[in-house]
Design a protein around this motif. Structure first.
Motif, PDB file in Angstrom:
ATOM      1  N   ASP C  95       2.745  -9.609  -3.312  1.00 17.23           N
ATOM      2  CA  ASP C  95       1.813  -8.889  -2.425  1.00 17.23           C
ATOM      3  C   ASP C  95       1.724  -7.391  -2.752  1.00 17.23           C
ATOM      4  O   ASP C  95       1.553  -6.572  -1.844  1.00 17.23           O
ATOM      5  CB  ASP C  95       2.225  -9.100  -0.960  1.00 17.23           C
ATOM      6  N   ARG C  96       1.838  -7.039  -4.043  1.00 19.95           N
ATOM      7  CA  ARG C  96       1.643  -5.634  -4.421  1.00 19.95           C
ATOM      8  C   ARG C  96       0.304  -5.129  -3.890  1.00 19.95           C
ATOM      9  O   ARG C  96      -0.709  -5.842  -3.935  1.00 19.95           O
ATOM     10  CB  ARG C  96       1.629  -5.470  -5.957  1.00 19.95           C
ATOM     11  N   LEU C  97       0.275  -3.897  -3.432  1.00 21.67           N
ATOM     12  CA  LEU C  97      -0.982  -3.276  -3.019  1.00 21.67           C
ATOM     13  C   LEU C  97      -1.718  -2.839  -4.267  1.00 21.67           C
ATOM     14  O   LEU C  97      -1.155  -2.160  -5.119  1.00 21.67           O
ATOM     15  CB  LEU C  97      -0.689  -2.073  -2.115  1.00 21.67           C
ATOM     16  N   THR C  98      -2.970  -3.257  -4.399  1.00 25.23           N
ATOM     17  CA  THR C  98      -3.693  -2.972  -5.635  1.00 25.23           C
ATOM     18  C   THR C  98      -5.035  -2.289  -5.407  1.00 25.23           C
ATOM     19  O   THR C  98      -5.703  -1.929  -6.362  1.00 25.23           O
ATOM     20  CB  THR C  98      -3.956  -4.287  -6.415  1.00 25.23           C
ATOM     21  N   TYR C 492       3.877  -1.850  -1.445  1.00 31.75           N
ATOM     22  CA  TYR C 492       3.833  -3.130  -0.742  1.00 31.75           C
ATOM     23  C   TYR C 492       3.455  -2.870   0.724  1.00 31.75           C
ATOM     24  O   TYR C 492       3.641  -1.758   1.214  1.00 31.75           O
ATOM     25  CB  TYR C 492       5.215  -3.814  -0.764  1.00 31.75           C
ATOM     26  N   PRO C 493       2.974  -3.897   1.416  1.00 34.94           N
ATOM     27  CA  PRO C 493       2.793  -3.755   2.860  1.00 34.94           C
ATOM     28  C   PRO C 493       4.161  -3.526   3.519  1.00 34.94           C
ATOM     29  O   PRO C 493       5.143  -4.179   3.144  1.00 34.94           O
ATOM     30  CB  PRO C 493       2.220  -5.117   3.288  1.00 34.94           C
ATOM     31  N   THR C 497       2.724   0.721   6.799  1.00 33.17           N
ATOM     32  CA  THR C 497       1.312   0.423   6.514  1.00 33.17           C
ATOM     33  C   THR C 497       0.698  -0.398   7.649  1.00 33.17           C
ATOM     34  O   THR C 497      -0.507  -0.385   7.841  1.00 33.17           O
ATOM     35  CB  THR C 497       1.126  -0.351   5.187  1.00 33.17           C
ATOM     36  N   VAL C 503      -4.675   3.059   3.467  1.00 33.52           N
ATOM     37  CA  VAL C 503      -3.554   2.675   2.593  1.00 33.52           C
ATOM     38  C   VAL C 503      -3.942   2.946   1.150  1.00 33.52           C
ATOM     39  O   VAL C 503      -5.003   2.517   0.685  1.00 33.52           O
ATOM     40  CB  VAL C 503      -3.207   1.176   2.773  1.00 33.52           C
ATOM     41  N   PRO C 505      -2.793   2.453  -2.787  1.00 33.28           N
ATOM     42  CA  PRO C 505      -1.844   1.700  -3.615  1.00 33.28           C
ATOM     43  C   PRO C 505      -1.244   2.587  -4.705  1.00 33.28           C
ATOM     44  O   PRO C 505      -1.969   3.255  -5.431  1.00 33.28           O
ATOM     45  CB  PRO C 505      -2.737   0.613  -4.234  1.00 33.28           C
ATOM     46  N   ALA C 536      -3.817   0.440  -8.624  1.00 39.26           N
ATOM     47  CA  ALA C 536      -2.717   1.300  -8.176  1.00 39.26           C
ATOM     48  C   ALA C 536      -2.607   2.524  -9.076  1.00 39.26           C
ATOM     49  O   ALA C 536      -2.780   2.433 -10.291  1.00 39.26           O
ATOM     50  CB  ALA C 536      -1.407   0.518  -8.183  1.00 39.26           C
TER      51      ALA C 536
END
Lengths: 246, 87, 801
Positions: C95-98, C492-493, C497, C503, C505, C536
């Motif tokens: 679940d990486r923030l992208t 990550y969440p 966040t 947000v 990334p 990101a």
């Protein structure tokens, strides 16, 4: 890596390059008469080919790893089975080649000396094997080794993570010529105690026929592409080679 | 091309060991390395696997050399692998 | 990679192998990766704690595939802990923030970077005084420097603070009070040389395992190392200790005073050292308005000091702390011996303490009083929790009262120097400290109309939604406040966040260039090795892009004296490089540029750093790093010691050259024992202590995404003594409520678990975002360091029906 897949690779039906290959693997290869796998130069690890790797998670709770079957030394097939099962067992406890293995049993919160009770010398009780530590100078065992399934894990499958760890190099051959001692196809840092895996309580199928000889590195030398290397380190080796000799 | 790192165990008799080193020094395929007591590190570089084995055999029969141990082997890519005949 | 041909390469490897075999050595050596094999190994410091281990990172096809301990690194000599071995997997959680995301109608929806940067710039421009930046000890040095310059020299605002406020600011005030300058005089080499190691409420076996091994592995080499574990609960560290001395929470001040008492009474203090190198100090009276007395106190004589410590007899110390009088005597005698080398080590136990500054001062005090300082093995060393709490936050000064290089905003000369070095107009930097962490979040969580004057916050590389104490009051209220805007840069969440309005990334660790500074003054460098996922981008770039947007909008603060943008960067030909555009960000090494701009700041307090390129070659260097006559750069292991520190005057054995009293002397403080602000009572009968575990790093946002670590330590629990459990009728594993005046959460009970508290005490780790213990903790803090006490508050344990 399924057992069947390994067997097909072993028979030369498919190329598989990311396999954990102990020094006996090459031996097995030759004895089974399968010569179709291209030999690889020492240090080169042709990983560009489609690897049959799965996301590098513990494929199953390690505590449930099936103990390696005792191989019938008379049968090549059983020998192979033992070796491959040993490789799978070993790989299932590691995130990548070179990572400290997780502990496939509950440790509770025992005193640190407790680890040594079984792992200092190694132990076999029925199908359960406690391997001797591969290194001797470290005392805080749980610093590196953690339980494969902790106290409150329950049926938690763990997080999804797509890290794909390096696998041990596969070598077509680890010998210079017939009769020459095979080189060591893995890193030796923290693995100076060869009998941990290759000794009496070691992995089935990985034991040499000359357990009585103890100075292993006299004849077997490392040939790993896995050890840590930086440009700086390479330069140092080069200096060893190029500096004037007496 | 074939390159190997070998360890020679030299004879305990110093003149005999020295004579062996003189012989090795004159072979362009051999590079001498560090010596620790009776043990001498060398690198052998030859054009082929076959030639490498020849050097290996020659070394074994060189006066002043008691044992030859293999520490490292590298074969040029594309060559046929060694036949691991024994189990 | 080397520019040698394959043949030479292979030959060098062959020779290395043969040489090692000929020498009959079993020492490990490694063979080079052959050119073309695709595997590349590069150095980096570990992403996690303040130990500063170096790892070797193997990458292949643009991904990290393996990690090894770096055998060339002084700090860890090839060893890592289980977190370090698995650090490569932190990049690959599913679940990486992208993509940048904006909250619309309660939901986070993807937007473009262009829009996101515009929103941040607009929010700042709307109300610059109401904007605060909250950073981290995981910021790289370059990121911290950019953030600090952006805020203090750009916006002219001091509302920038960092999570080290929650982590080591009491260590800072301790060093400042004692030596007049921050950070430990000693280093990790003391671990190799000490005869006695004293753990002051410090579970080193789990929190700094590599350093702990450096200590205990000496025993397997036949060396004698005595470990004294001063603790409130049995931990893995206790298993290795020669003496485990349990003390009541807050009893540490009594123990330190008891040691001082014995040194004075027995005449075993180091008279010569004290006369030559020390002054005595105490706090003045509290001021009439109720604010605490000034931190740097007032002088006292030796006789006054002796009188002050007189009541702390071993018997009285036993009463206050619970440590038997005989053991207090043993400690006093130990410090009284000149032939023993003593290393005191601490971490959060002493720092997260409403009397954190006091206990830090007292431990330095007994080392000074007994002369156990400044020679190898004799040291009082605080260990840091984050990889660059020292390098970034303490040294670059990303706290609300600091400027780079140990300067403070309240000092006009310091401000002038900073304005000069940053090339911004005089008067740009504000003279009043901004809000410290707890204050900052309180104001952000208070309606603007009711004095909550922080309206927009930008949080980078940290997770206050999990780490702030008393979360309902200090974080969660924001949820219902419409006029507050929370920006979070993360990977990550997280619990933070969850409440974010925007947000961003981020790239992390080896997805960017970076530098860290560890606990022993060691500055470390690494290069970007892999691309960040999706869209990101690095935190440094994010701040630079916002700054540029403000510049383009005509914001005066974003201009230097020459009218150019404050982050104006040129290439070798002198042409401007548009580093605010992501595709051009790596046209130059911004990290190197920022570091070279920062270096001149470091001279004032003799924390000299070497040129960037020296760190590229090294596995870190400990400051002051001073150039030698031959042009080489030499690091310093023991600061203030004549035999090692180049800034000590010629012929002097010690010189505390930043002395508070300006006479090259360090201060021995008297601080009385006092009781904590909240103690167990009939309604809340248990002490609650919170902390960490080996497998997880801080809030677990990285380590809980690594299968091996998560499976080993899947969730939080409450440790309880078997007697208490029996009394309450609670079974092992049973879920109970842990309840305080501030909040409550449910946790399974672990009896005889990882740690074992004393009766009347419980322990809960804080890594689990599903079970937030900081909903329960107290937000009282030390009056000087403003660091909250996460180690002590009163709770009740309630059985569920």
């Amino acid at each position: 890596m399924s057992h069947e897949h390994a067997r097909r690779w072993f028979r030369g039906e498919i190329a598989w390059t990311g396999m954990v290959v102990g020094l006996c693997a090459a031996v097995a290869l030759a004895s089974a008469g399968a010569g179709t796998t291209r030999p690889m130069p020492v240090g080169a690890d042709d990983r560009a080919a489609p690897a049959a790797s799965t996301p590098w998670l513990l494929s199953q709770p390690a505590a449930n790893v099936v103990p390696a079957e005792r191989a019938n030394p008379g049968s090549t097939d059983d020998k192979f089975t033992a070796r491959v099962r040993s490789m799978e067992e070993r790989a299932s406890l590691r995130a990548y080649e070179g990572a400290p293995p997780v502990i496939p049993h509950a440790v509770g919160e025992l005193k640190y000396q407790t680890c040594r009770a079984c792992h200092a010398q190694g132990l076999r009780a029925g199908e359960q094997v406690a391997r001797m530590a591969s290194h001797t100078h470290l005392t805080n065992c749980t610093q590196c080794h953690v339980e494969a399934a902790g106290m409150f894990l329950g049926d938690d499958a763990g997080p999804a993570n797509s890290f794909e760890g390096l696998r041990a190099s596969g070598y077509g051959s680890t010998r210079a010529w017939a009769g020459a001692p095979p080189v060591i196809p893995h890193t030796t840092f923290m693995r100076t105690n060869c009998v941990s895996c290759h000794g009496e309580h070691g992995y089935d199928g990985w034991k040499p026929d000359h357990l009585d000889r103890t100075n292993c590195v006299q004849c077997h030398a490392p040939a790993a592409s896995l050890d840590q290397l930086s440009p700086v380190f390479g330069e140092e080796l080069l200096r060893v080679f190029t500096s004037p000799r007496p | 091309m074939s390159i190997s790192g070998l360890v020679l165990t030299l004879d305990g008799d110093p003149p005999l060991a020295e004579s062996a080193i003189r012989v090795l020094r004159h072979d362009a395929r051999i590079t001498l390395g560090e010596r620790t007591g009776e043990r001498l590190a060398i690198v052998v570089e030859t054009g082929s696997r076959f030639e490498d084995e020849e050097v290996y055999a020659a070394l074994k029969s060189t006066p002043g050399v008691r044992f030859v141990d293999v520490a490292f082997v590298e074969f040029g890519s594309g060559e046929e692998g060694a036949g691991d005949a024994d189990g | 990679m080397l520019t040698v041909d394959r043949r030479t390469f292979v030959k060098s490897a062959a020779m290395a192998a043969a040489t090692a075999a000929a020498a009959g050595t079993t020492r490990s050596f490694a063979l080079p990766v052959l050119p073309g094999s695709g595997l590349r190994w590069e150095k980096a410091p570990c992403r996690f704690c303040g130990t500063g281990c170096h790892v070797m990172v193997a990458t292949e096809n643009g991904r990290v595939v393996a990690i090894q301990g770096d055998q060339k690194a002084d700090v860890n000599k090839g060893l890592l802990c289980v977190k370090g071995y698995h650090v490569g997997a932190i990049l690959y959680g599913e679940d990486r923030l992208t993509r940048p995301m904006l909250r619309r109608d309660g939901r986070l929806v993807p937007i473009s970077w262009e829009e996101a940067i515009g929103i941040v710039a607009d929010k700042i421009a709307e109300n610059p005084k109401g904007f605060a930046l909250y950073g981290s000890g995981q910021w790289t040095i370059g990121e911290g420097f950019i953030g600090n310059k952006f805020m203090k020299a750009g916006l002219g605002s001091n509302h920038i603070d960092g999570n080290p406020r929650l982590c080591m600011s009491s260590a800072v005030t301790g060093f400042l009070s004692t030596f007049g300058v921050d950070e430990p005089p000693g280093c990790y080499d003391d671990l190799d040389r000490c005869d006695v190691a004293i753990m002051w409420g410090n579970n080193m076996a789990e929190m700094h395992p590599v350093l702990f091994s450096r200590l205990v592995d000496r025993r397997t080499r036949g060396e004698k190392v005595t470990i004294i574990d001063l603790t409130t609960r049995r931990t893995r560290t206790s298993e290795f200790a020669d003496e485990v001395l349990f003390f009541k929470p807050h009893g540490d001040l009594a123990i330190a005073n008891g040691i001082a008492h014995l040194l004075v009474r027995n005449g075993t203090f180091d008279r010569a050292f004290v006369e030559k190198h020390c002054n005595f100090r105490q706090l003045g009276p509290a001021s009439e308005d109720g604010s605490p007395p000034a931190m740097l106190g007032e002088p006292m004589t030796f006789d006054e000091y002796a009188k002050a410590v007189e009541p702390y007899t071993p018997e009285r110390v036993e009463e206050l702390s619970g440590v038997p009088a005989a053991k207090v005597r043993m400690l006093g005698e130990m410090f009284g011996r000149r032939d023993l080398r003593i290393n005191s080590l601490w971490c959060m136990g002493m720092n997260q303490h409403t009397r954190g500054t006091a206990i830090n001062c007292l431990v330095h005090g007994i080392h000074l009083l007994s002369g156990h300082i400044g020679t190898p093995g004799n040291a009082a060393t605080s260990l840091t929790g984050q990889p660059s709490a020292c390098g970034t936050v303490r040294e670059v000064g990303t706290l609300c009262h600091l400027l780079p290089g140990g300067r403070v905003v309240t000092n006009a000369e310091h401000r002038r120097e900073a304005e000069e070095l940053w090339n911004v107009p005089e008067g740009r930097i504000g003279a009043t400290p901004g809000y410290h962490t707890v204050e900052m979040f309180k104001r952000f969580n208070t309606p603007t109309a009711e004095g909550g004057d922080i309206t927009t916050m930008w949080v980078q590389v940290t997770n206050p939604g999990q780490t702030l104490p008393n979360l309902y009051r200090n974080f969660r209220r924001k949820k219902d406040l419409a006029d507050k805007f929370l920006i979070v840069s993360d990977v990550y969440p997280t619990a933070t966040t969850e409440l974010a309005d925007l947000v961003l990334p981020s790239a992390m660790w080896v997805e960017k260039n970076g530098m860290y500074g560890n606990s022993e003054r060691r500055t470390q460098q690494w290069f970007k090795m892999v691309e960040p996922p999706g869209e990101a981008r690095g935190d440094a770039w994010q701040m630079i892009a916002v700054s540029r947007r403000l510049f383009d909008m005509g914001h005066e603060g974003m201009k230097g004296r020459d009218g150019k943008w404050i982050f104006h960067t040129t290439d070798k030909a002198g042409r401007e490089v548009p580093i605010w555009e992501w595709e051009h960000y790596y046209d130059v090494n911004v990290d190197e540029r920022m570091f070279e701009e920062y270096r001149p700041f470091t001279r004032l307090k003799h924390k000299d750093l070497a040129p960037y390129q020296e760190y590229v070659k090294a596995r870190g260097l400990r400051w002051p790093v001073v150039q030698q006559s031959d042009g080489s750069w030499r690091e310093t292991r023991w600061r203030f010691s004549g035999f090692d520190d180049p800034y000590v005057g010629k012929g002097r054995d010690y010189q505390f050259y930043h002395s508070v009293t300006k006479d090259d002397k360090a201060l021995i403080w008297f601080r009385p024992h006092e009781f904590p602000p909240e103690m167990p009572d009939a309604e809340y009968p248990f002490w609650l202590c919170t902390g960490r575990v080996l497998e997880h790093w801080h809030t677990g946002t990285m380590t809980r995404r690594i299968p091996q670590l998560h499976r080993a330590m899947p969730k939080a629990y409450v440790e309880m003594h078997a007697d208490d459990a029996a009394r309450l009728g609670v079974r092992n594993g049973e879920v109970v409520a842990v309840k305080s005046r501030r909040g409550e959460i449910d946790l399974p009970v672990w009896i005889g678990g990882r740690g074992d508290p004393k009766p009347g005490e419980v322990f809960v780790p804080f890594f689990d975002e599903g079970r937030l213990i900081n909903l329960v903790t107290l937000d009282e803090y030390d009056p000087y360091s403003r660091q909250p006490d996460y180690k002590k508050c009163a709770v009740a344990i309630v059985r569920k029906a």
